[in-house]
Design a protein around this motif. Structure first.
Motif: not given
Lengths: 523, 315
Positions: B299-314
């Motif tokens: 279950x659960x998250x597996x520890x991966x950062x929630x926004x791994x490999x997602x570029x952030x754009x305002x």
């Protein structure tokens, strides 16, 4: 005199986005210790305005004055430093952190190498006690209920010295009881001299909590009124520009055969935990069954289980008397079921597909749209043009991409696709959420039309008003169980509310029903 | 198999610790990078660049520390390169990372050929000498396995709790986690998402450069084409296996090291297994570990950062 001191003043705020003016020459004055409601439909520019005050967006024109001094916010950090705090509609908390860690870096950090977690925890707990909020500072945010998360957000703002607190549709995720609790907290804050801007599109909230109400429409301020000297009717007139919200007409119910039977169904959620714990439901043709409940109590899992998207671990589902428990979605859909998912952007429609492609997603492989493996484009275009007309999708033609459509028009597209084939059974999951009143009504009317022609509609919604407006019967789901079912015209809001919170109002209801039955007999 | 006695086991495990060291460097750096929400698949290339620049500097100036410094600096430059593309130009992180790997692969061999053309004998440097810890190295088993290595090995293991502390206890670490989990929330906090991510990727690059430079300077004494043999990718696997926790990353690195040392040792001992199979052993073990880990992950998250490999754009 300090009572009437102007804390925040906006002068001629204008913000334009490509193609729209979100805010046009907005003036606003907020006094110390005032609760101000900002009332408006979706897309009226409320959130844009608040994001400007909070420094997330910069206005194209206009001035912001805090305590009489003009300020320019380049980031939320500037706003926080001027005593402005915001509770976002989608909470802005780090899910893997506990509240204290969120609070510590909540102002861009303390500029120390190691933050003083213990000191912050003490300050946080004291603050929570002061406002009678029961929070464990060591629980991670993702393990908290929505109400608790919201309280963390409020405390985070207060912790950093907020004198002006902005709440963006704070009640949209809360149960009635949690809403009451929130109102109590807000009143206590007001006593402390905190000013509050409360964004909502629910009339009764505005009239219950606020001192003054500002109505926004299409990016402009329509009016600001004293709450005491107004009522829901005149507000709704300002809001939608018509006399009152239309009650949708329903034909008398059709007595129909059984369309759906859900028998003791169990299913797991994405985390592998049991989300449905023995759901049983029965539905007939020609009725709308409203499934009420606070979001996240198994509604989505139930909708997916019925439409074949989620494996059922135990129990049976029958559609028109035939078992569909282990059928794949296409089979179930071919048997006459339609599904309008909650997540219309990721699940309901292809964002990079054109309207035309979206409209034939469920029948592209069938005659007359496909012949011998080739798509028949003239027929498809014809068909789509008709649907766009019938369902009043506002777009620049059938080649518009899904992602270019507004929420309402995307939902209309999905409706057109799902309802065009005149399905016998429809699951509609939060079909009007996030839509403005006009589009929402259109959606609801379409569901009623389907009901009137003899389809069974399972309406899943967290919005109790919507459910009461169009349902024939109301069921309440809580933690994967059905708490009870009531006829819509005999609904007792108190009991529904208790069911939604999981308390056993069911017994009371059973007593009531027997009572009313007895009364009927007497009569 | 009577040839395997205590001495052999100790030799294998001591070699495992040495082989694990560059993996520890690289995976520590990758943990920091990924915690901030950026995936750097190019660490393999950065390692190779660190290896060649470290080796070249150490050889030319006859200074091993200067070589390590050069490896770290080149790692920083390549980390900044990746960060610039992924964070500011918002390119696809996977593709940028792979380009970085291929760039490093070709460029390192190219530089080697230019710098050392005309040598008949493969140029060598003397590696860091072994330092036996007083007292500790006399402990049976533990001593010869862990306390009889060169300074860089100790540094690598010492860095593990430091990085754990950095991520979990410092404000910078909290910010790294914040921008990796929920960058939008971090933005509303007034945290500069792009800045934090940039520094995290650069630090990750520095670690990868150090890990690469370790191989010629701390272990082999010479440079060979593609001498990292995919260890950058193994480090990325270790990061997943460790659930982004530096303390577990050590275990992953030691597992790989042990398998690798066993493969080499068995070859030397003439055990009758195809040497290709032995060479593949550590890689097979890595895949097996990942599979087992993911099967057991409940279950659960597996520890991966929630926004791994997602570029952030305002918006």
């Amino acid at each position: 005199m300090s009572e009437n001191e102007t804390l925040l003043k906006l002068e001629g705020i204008t913000k334009r986005f490509p193609g729209v003016t979100a805010n046009e020459k907005i003036d606003l004055e907020l006094e110390t210790g005032e609760i101000r409601c900002l009332l408006g439909e979706n897309g009226a520019g409320k959130s844009t305005l608040m994001n400007i005050i909070y420094g997330l967006l910069q206005p194209d024109e206009g001035k912001i004055l805090v305590k009489g001094k003009e300020v320019k916010f380049h980031s939320p950090r500037d706003a926080i430093n001027h005593g402005i705090g915001m509770v976002h509609q989608h909470f802005m908390l780090i899910p893997t952190f506990n509240p204290v860690e969120n609070v510590v870096i909540g102002k861009g950090g303390t500029r120390k190498i190691m933050p003083d977690i213990r000191g912050a925890e003490k300050k946080f707990v004291d603050l929570a006690k002061k406002y009678d909020m029961n929070l464990n500072p060591k629980t991670k945010i993702w393990q908290m209920s929505v109400g608790e998360q919201q309280r963390v957000e409020i405390l985070k703002a207060l912790y950093h010295g907020a004198e002006i607190l902005i709440l963006d549709e704070p009640t949209s995720v809360l149960t009635p009881k949690e809403t009451e609790h929130l109102f109590k907290i807000l009143r206590a804050l007001k006593e402390e001299g905190c000013s509050i801007i409360f964004i909502t599109h629910k009339l009764w909230e505005a009239t219950t909590i606020s001192d003054k109400i500002t109505v926004l429409k299409q990016g402009k301020v329509i009016d600001t009124v004293e709450t005491k000297s107004t009522d829901a009717k005149s507000l709704s007139w300002m809001l939608v520009g018509r006399k009152e919200i239309q009650k949708i007409e329903k034909k008398g119910g059709i007595e129909g055969e059984r369309i759906l039977e859900v028998d003791n169904v169990w299913a797991r959620d994405d985390k592998g935990l049991d989300a449905l714990k023995g759901i049983s439901l029965e539905m007939n043709r020609g009725e709308i069954l409203g499934l009420a409940g606070v979001a996240g109590n198994g509604q989505r899992e139930l909708a997916e289980a019925i439409s074949g998207l989620r494996p059922v671990t135990k129990g049976k589902i029958k559609l028109k008397g035939k078992e569909i428990t282990r059928c794949n979605p296409r089979r179930i859909q071919k048997m006459g079921a339609a599904y309008i998912p909650e997540d219309r952007i990721h699940c309901g429609a292809g964002q990079n597909l054109t309207i035309k492609e979206n409209l034939i997603l469920k029948k592209y492989y069938r005659e007359p749209f496909s012949r011998k493996g080739f798509l028949q484009f003239p027929k498809i275009s014809n068909h789509c043009a008709n649907l766009i007309d019938d369902y009043n999708v506002v777009c620049r033609g059938a080649e518009t991409l899904g992602k270019q459509l507004s929420g309402g028009n995307l939902q209309k597209t999905i409706l057109a696709r799902e309802l065009d084939a005149e399905p016998d059974f429809i699951i509609a999951e939060q079909p009007a959420s996030g839509l403005d009143i006009g589009a929402g009504e259109f959606v609801q009317n379409q569901l009623i039309k389907s009901r009137n022609r003899g389809a069974g509609v399972l309406l899943i919604s967290a919005n109790l008003d919507e459910i009461l407006l169009i349902s024939d019967r109301v069921a309440v789901i809580f933690e994967g169980r059905i708490m009870g079912v009531m006829e819509a015209d005999q609904v007792d809001i108190g009991i529904i509310g208790e069911w939604m919170l999981g308390s056993d109002g069911g017994k009371k209801n059973a007593e009531k029903e027997t009572e009313s039955l007895e009364e009927e007999k007497v009569q | 198999m009577g040839v395997i006695d205590a001495a052999v086991v100790i030799t294998i495990l001591a070699a495992a610790v040495r082989i694990a060291t560059p993996l520890i460097f690289v995976s520590l750096g990758e943990i920091i990078t990924e915690k901030s929400g950026v995936l750097n698949l190019g660490v393999e290339g950065i390692m190779l660049m660190g290896a060649i620049s470290g080796f070249y500097t150490a050889y030319t100036f006859d200074d091993l520390w200067l070589g390590m410094l050069a490896g770290v600096l080149v790692g920083i430059i390549f980390g900044a390169f990746h960060a610039y593309f992924c964070i500011f130009l918002r390119t696809d992180q996977t593709i940028t990372g792979i380009s970085l790997w291929i760039l490093g692969l070709g460029l390192s061999s190219f530089i080697y050929r230019i710098a050392f053309s005309g040598y008949f004998v493969r140029p060598r440097i003397s590696t860091f000498p072994r330092i036996s810890f007083p007292i500790l190295h006399e402990i049976p088993w533990i001593g010869p396995i862990f306390f009889n290595h060169n300074i860089l090995v100790y540094l690598g293991f010492f860095a593990v709790p430091i990085v754990w502390w950095l991520i979990n206890k410092t404000e910078f670490g909290l910010k790294i986690q914040a921008v990796g989990e929920h960058p939008k929330a971090a933005d509303t906090f007034g945290i500069n998402v792009q800045k934090i991510r940039f520094f995290s990727v650069v630090i990750g690059g520095a670690f990868a450069g150090a890990g690469g430079a370790f191989i010629p300077i701390g272990s082999l004494g010479s440079f060979v084409d593609n001498m990292t043999q995919g260890r950058g990718f193994i480090a990325i696997a270790i990061v997943i296996f460790s659930r982004w926790n530096p303390l577990f990353a050590v275990l992953g690195a030691l597992l790989f090291g042990t398998m690798s040392a066993m493969g080499t040792r068995f070859q030397v001992m003439g055990i009758d297994i195809a040497h290709q199979a032995l060479l593949a052993l550590p890689y097979i073990a890595t895949i097996a570990a990942l599979v087992m880990f993911n099967l057991s992950k409940k279950g659960k998250r597996g520890g991966a950062p929630g926004s791994l490999a997602v570029p952030y754009e305002k918006e």
